[in-house]
Design a protein around this motif. Structure first.
Motif, PDB file in Angstrom:
ATOM      1  N   GLU A  19       0.824  -1.221   0.000  1.00  0.00           N
ATOM      2  CA  GLU A  19       0.000   0.000   0.000  1.00  0.00           C
ATOM      3  C   GLU A  19       0.853   1.264   0.000  1.00  0.00           C
ATOM      4  O   GLU A  19       0.457   2.279  -0.564  1.00  0.00           O
ATOM      5  N   GLN A  25      -0.078   3.934  -4.468  1.00  0.00           N
ATOM      6  CA  GLN A  25      -0.685   5.168  -3.987  1.00  0.00           C
ATOM      7  C   GLN A  25      -1.307   5.944  -5.150  1.00  0.00           C
ATOM      8  O   GLN A  25      -2.453   6.396  -5.062  1.00  0.00           O
ATOM      9  N   VAL A  29      -4.832   4.330  -4.160  1.00  0.00           N
ATOM     10  CA  VAL A  29      -5.174   5.022  -2.907  1.00  0.00           C
ATOM     11  C   VAL A  29      -5.640   6.450  -3.158  1.00  0.00           C
ATOM     12  O   VAL A  29      -6.692   6.861  -2.648  1.00  0.00           O
ATOM     13  N   VAL A  76      -8.702   2.781   3.944  1.00  0.00           N
ATOM     14  CA  VAL A  76      -7.851   1.779   3.290  1.00  0.00           C
ATOM     15  C   VAL A  76      -7.123   0.937   4.329  1.00  0.00           C
ATOM     16  O   VAL A  76      -7.115  -0.299   4.250  1.00  0.00           O
ATOM     17  N   GLU A  77      -6.520   1.587   5.305  1.00  0.00           N
ATOM     18  CA  GLU A  77      -5.754   0.846   6.318  1.00  0.00           C
ATOM     19  C   GLU A  77      -6.657  -0.079   7.132  1.00  0.00           C
ATOM     20  O   GLU A  77      -6.282  -1.210   7.445  1.00  0.00           O
ATOM     21  N   LEU A  80      -7.299  -3.084   5.105  1.00  0.00           N
ATOM     22  CA  LEU A  80      -6.131  -3.973   5.062  1.00  0.00           C
ATOM     23  C   LEU A  80      -6.030  -4.819   6.336  1.00  0.00           C
ATOM     24  O   LEU A  80      -5.668  -5.997   6.267  1.00  0.00           O
TER      25      LEU A  80
END
Length: 169
Positions: A19, A25, A29, A76-77, A80
């Motif tokens: 990521e 990115q 992202v 996003v995190e 994940l």
């Protein structure tokens, strides 16, 4: 349990490492973060025509107040972390992929509510915004990840029970 934990940490490190790569990115992202801003503005215009988005920024047309959706605030995190938990848990890939798809949607819906609420909190009180941004919503998003993962694990257990019952065991 140790096996799960080690696999979880390994997968999490790989996912976060990937990521952070500049091509990821730029290709995934940043466009996702801009889409999140546009989706937030779209939802908000149902009841507030004063909101616009540009890039990753939500802004009030009348006051000029805005918030920028930065890394760590785009969901996003959290997605994940959920993916690492699902991948590390012993189950078939079909149910893993289903769990990840449903879970990512759940996380993003919660994150959309987060962004919208923080936009309005920031206009009302920066102290309330800071508390909600740094503490409340961080905890709620991680709680969402945990609840989704636990519900998914429950579905995996039920599926295993049904398979064993079908085999007459």
């Amino acid at each position: 349990m140790l096996r799960f934990f080690l696999i979880f940490l390994f997968v999490l490190a790989v996912l976060f490492g990937v990521e952070m790569l500049n091509p990821v990115q730029q290709a995934l992202v940043h466009p996702w973060t801009s889409l999140l801003a546009r989706m937030s503005a779209f939802v908000m215009t149902w009841f507030d025509g004063d909101v616009i988005s540009h890039g990753r920024i939500l802004q009030s047309k009348s006051t000029g107040f805005g918030v920028s959706i930065e890394a760590g605030c785009n969901g996003v995190e959290a997605a994940l972390i959920l993916m690492a938990g699902i991948i590390a848990f012993p189950s078939g890939w079909a149910i893993k992929l289903t769990g990840m798809a449903v879970g990512i949607v759940a996380i993003q819906v919660a994150n959309l509510l987060r962004v919208i609420s923080l936009f309005y909190l920031g206009q009302w009180s920066m102290q309330a915004f800071e508390f909600a941004h740094l503490y409340l919503w961080q905890a709620l998003i991680m709680l969402d990840v945990l609840v989704v993962w636990l519900l998914w694990m429950r579905a995996v257990a039920r599926r295993s029970e049904m398979q064993l019952a079908a085999q007459g065991l």
